[in-house]
Design a protein around this motif. Sequence first.
Motif, PDB file in Angstrom:
ATOM      1  N   ARG A 130     -59.225  45.428 119.000  1.00  0.00           N
ATOM      2  CA  ARG A 130     -59.208  44.777 120.318  1.00  0.00           C
ATOM      3  C   ARG A 130     -59.737  45.715 121.392  1.00  0.00           C
ATOM      4  N   TYR A 131     -59.352  46.973 121.317  1.00  0.00           N
ATOM      5  CA  TYR A 131     -59.771  47.978 122.299  1.00  0.00           C
ATOM      6  C   TYR A 131     -61.291  48.074 122.351  1.00  0.00           C
ATOM      7  N   GLU A 154     -48.284  45.205 123.436  1.00  0.00           N
ATOM      8  CA  GLU A 154     -48.163  44.225 122.356  1.00  0.00           C
ATOM      9  C   GLU A 154     -48.172  44.889 120.984  1.00  0.00           C
ATOM     10  N   PHE A 155     -48.745  46.083 120.916  1.00  0.00           N
ATOM     11  CA  PHE A 155     -48.823  46.820 119.649  1.00  0.00           C
ATOM     12  C   PHE A 155     -47.832  47.988 119.624  1.00  0.00           C
ATOM     13  N   ASP A 168     -51.732  44.978 127.031  1.00  0.00           N
ATOM     14  CA  ASP A 168     -52.148  44.707 125.655  1.00  0.00           C
ATOM     15  C   ASP A 168     -51.666  45.805 124.711  1.00  0.00           C
ATOM     16  N   ALA A 169     -51.697  47.061 125.178  1.00  0.00           N
ATOM     17  CA  ALA A 169     -51.204  48.156 124.341  1.00  0.00           C
ATOM     18  C   ALA A 169     -49.739  47.933 123.991  1.00  0.00           C
ATOM     19  N   TRP A 179     -53.985  54.848 115.160  1.00  0.00           N
ATOM     20  CA  TRP A 179     -53.576  53.710 115.965  1.00  0.00           C
ATOM     21  C   TRP A 179     -53.456  52.495 115.063  1.00  0.00           C
ATOM     22  N   SER A 221     -55.390  46.747 114.392  1.00  0.00           N
ATOM     23  CA  SER A 221     -55.633  45.565 115.230  1.00  0.00           C
ATOM     24  C   SER A 221     -55.820  45.955 116.695  1.00  0.00           C
ATOM     25  N   TRP A 222     -55.064  46.976 117.140  1.00  0.00           N
ATOM     26  CA  TRP A 222     -55.214  47.446 118.514  1.00  0.00           C
ATOM     27  C   TRP A 222     -56.562  48.117 118.699  1.00  0.00           C
ATOM     28  N   TYR A 252     -62.360  48.303 126.293  1.00  0.00           N
ATOM     29  CA  TYR A 252     -61.279  48.818 127.120  1.00  0.00           C
ATOM     30  C   TYR A 252     -61.480  50.271 127.536  1.00  0.00           C
ATOM     31  N   ASP A 264     -59.559  51.544 130.743  1.00  0.00           N
ATOM     32  CA  ASP A 264     -58.295  52.211 130.427  1.00  0.00           C
ATOM     33  C   ASP A 264     -57.926  53.200 131.536  1.00  0.00           C
TER      34      ASP A 264
END
Length: 243
Positions: A70-71, A117-118, A114-115, A63, A66-67, A76, A80
């Motif tokens: 954040r996760y 965004e990546f 948010d996902a 992944w 950065s994601w 999350y 999720d």
Amino acid sequence: MGQFDDTLQFIDDLEHASTPEGVSRLLLRLTGNYGLTALMAGTVPSPGTPKSRQRSHAMLCEWPESWLERYVARNYVDQDPVVTYMKRQPSLVRWSAAADRLQVGRSGKRVMGDAGEFKLNDGLAFPLITLEGTVVMVSLGGEMVDISPEALGVIELAATYAVGRALQLQNAHEIFARRPDLTPRETECLKWAAEGKSEWEISQILGISEHTSEKHLLNAKRKLGAVNRVHAVAEAIRLGYIS
């Protein structure tokens, strides 16, 4: 080359991969044809698991870093929709379908948004049950996911085989990392012991005293946790000291 031939070639390539990371790259090279460019495979942390320990549940992770940060930081995993769906109905599912079927609320929509965004707009997830009974969640995502119904089976088969191969390699590396630190002399003595040589014969071959060769073998047996010479040789072969 047809789809079946491609799958056979993929499996052959996996057999030649030497690291879990290499397996992940091969899988994503195949799934990238369907827009699936990111991979996460691991066990799902129990609710309330400290954030500092959540990363340890990831067995394979391709992944965006950065994601992932954040996760974990926003916990999350407990929000999720895909994880929630897999807990309730462990089966192959599109991310978007899981969110729709659960009729997710604000927190679930935040995770999906948010996902995006990546460049992880949609994906596939399915469970993989190991021989030990451990449930591993496999999740593949990407920005422009385009999967035909016929491709679903190919992707699931390829991902299942790849994750299984990666875990096999991962376990091998862990065993290697935990193996005892035998000295070169101890290893040499074990190699000759594997040839059926006695302590005296080993001493003559290596130019050391019989007492010294016996001491090296005793030390090797102790480090390997072996009960006798045969057991020590078997352990040395298993751990790669003797090939």
